[in-house]
Design a protein around this motif. Sequence first.
Motif, mmCIF file in Angstrom:
data_model
loop_
_atom_site.group_PDB
_atom_site.id
_atom_site.type_symbol
_atom_site.label_atom_id
_atom_site.label_comp_id
_atom_site.label_asym_id
_atom_site.label_seq_id
_atom_site.Cartn_x
_atom_site.Cartn_y
_atom_site.Cartn_z
ATOM 1 N N THR A 4 7.109 -10.148 9.677
ATOM 2 C CA THR A 4 7.054 -9.906 8.237
ATOM 3 C C THR A 4 8.078 -10.758 7.510
ATOM 4 O OG1 THR A 4 6.303 -7.642 8.604
ATOM 5 C CG2 THR A 4 7.240 -8.135 6.455
ATOM 6 N N LEU A 30 6.723 -4.726 -9.263
ATOM 7 C CA LEU A 30 6.023 -3.677 -8.537
ATOM 8 C C LEU A 30 6.685 -2.317 -8.737
ATOM 9 C CD1 LEU A 30 5.013 -5.389 -5.180
ATOM 10 C CD2 LEU A 30 3.611 -4.937 -7.189
ATOM 11 N N TYR A 40 0.509 3.228 -4.912
ATOM 12 C CA TYR A 40 0.728 2.093 -4.022
ATOM 13 C C TYR A 40 0.483 0.801 -4.789
ATOM 14 C CZ TYR A 40 0.044 -0.964 0.015
ATOM 15 O OH TYR A 40 0.145 -1.978 0.922
ATOM 16 N N ALA A 41 1.202 -0.246 -4.424
ATOM 17 C CA ALA A 41 0.971 -1.575 -5.022
ATOM 18 C C ALA A 41 1.313 -2.636 -3.989
ATOM 19 C CB ALA A 41 1.815 -1.763 -6.271
ATOM 20 N N ASP A 42 0.606 -3.737 -4.051
ATOM 21 C CA ASP A 42 0.924 -4.861 -3.172
ATOM 22 C C ASP A 42 0.561 -6.167 -3.846
ATOM 23 O OD1 ASP A 42 -1.841 -4.731 -2.924
ATOM 24 O OD2 ASP A 42 -1.827 -4.246 -0.810
ATOM 25 N N ILE A 43 1.091 -7.239 -3.278
ATOM 26 C CA ILE A 43 0.827 -8.581 -3.790
ATOM 27 C C ILE A 43 0.169 -9.388 -2.683
ATOM 28 C CG2 ILE A 43 1.855 -10.704 -4.682
ATOM 29 C CD1 ILE A 43 4.171 -9.055 -5.718
ATOM 30 N N TYR A 44 -0.905 -10.080 -3.035
ATOM 31 C CA TYR A 44 -1.592 -10.965 -2.095
ATOM 32 C C TYR A 44 -1.274 -12.409 -2.462
ATOM 33 C CZ TYR A 44 -4.344 -6.985 -0.623
ATOM 34 O OH TYR A 44 -4.724 -5.780 -0.118
ATOM 35 N N VAL A 73 -2.138 -9.094 -7.695
ATOM 36 C CA VAL A 73 -1.481 -7.796 -7.565
ATOM 37 C C VAL A 73 -2.556 -6.717 -7.536
ATOM 38 C CG1 VAL A 73 0.099 -6.165 -8.649
ATOM 39 C CG2 VAL A 73 0.545 -8.613 -8.816
ATOM 40 N N ARG A 74 -2.420 -5.781 -6.593
ATOM 41 C CA ARG A 74 -3.328 -4.641 -6.512
ATOM 42 C C ARG A 74 -2.492 -3.378 -6.690
ATOM 43 N NH1 ARG A 74 -6.424 -2.990 -1.083
ATOM 44 N NH2 ARG A 74 -4.252 -2.876 -0.445
#
Length: 81
Positions: A4, A30, A40-44, A73-74
Amino acid sequence: MTQTDDALSIAESVLLAPANLHTPQLASLLNGKLTGQADYADIYFQHSRHEAWVLEDGIVRDASFNTERGAGVRIVQGDKT
């Protein structure tokens, strides 16, 4: 260094640094979106390079090179994305 950490290091150098972005800025973004509003949140991240050559009798007739970079961003809240 974990896998990671290695992936984050690559993302920082290839995607963030050229756009003058830094990890703390993304974390702040975020964290702000997560505060009481999201589960929840994440970045692709995306980075791809394509290269093509057309040869005819050993002579280059056409060549192209393309680089694509981006991020998305989700944010998830309940059953909504």
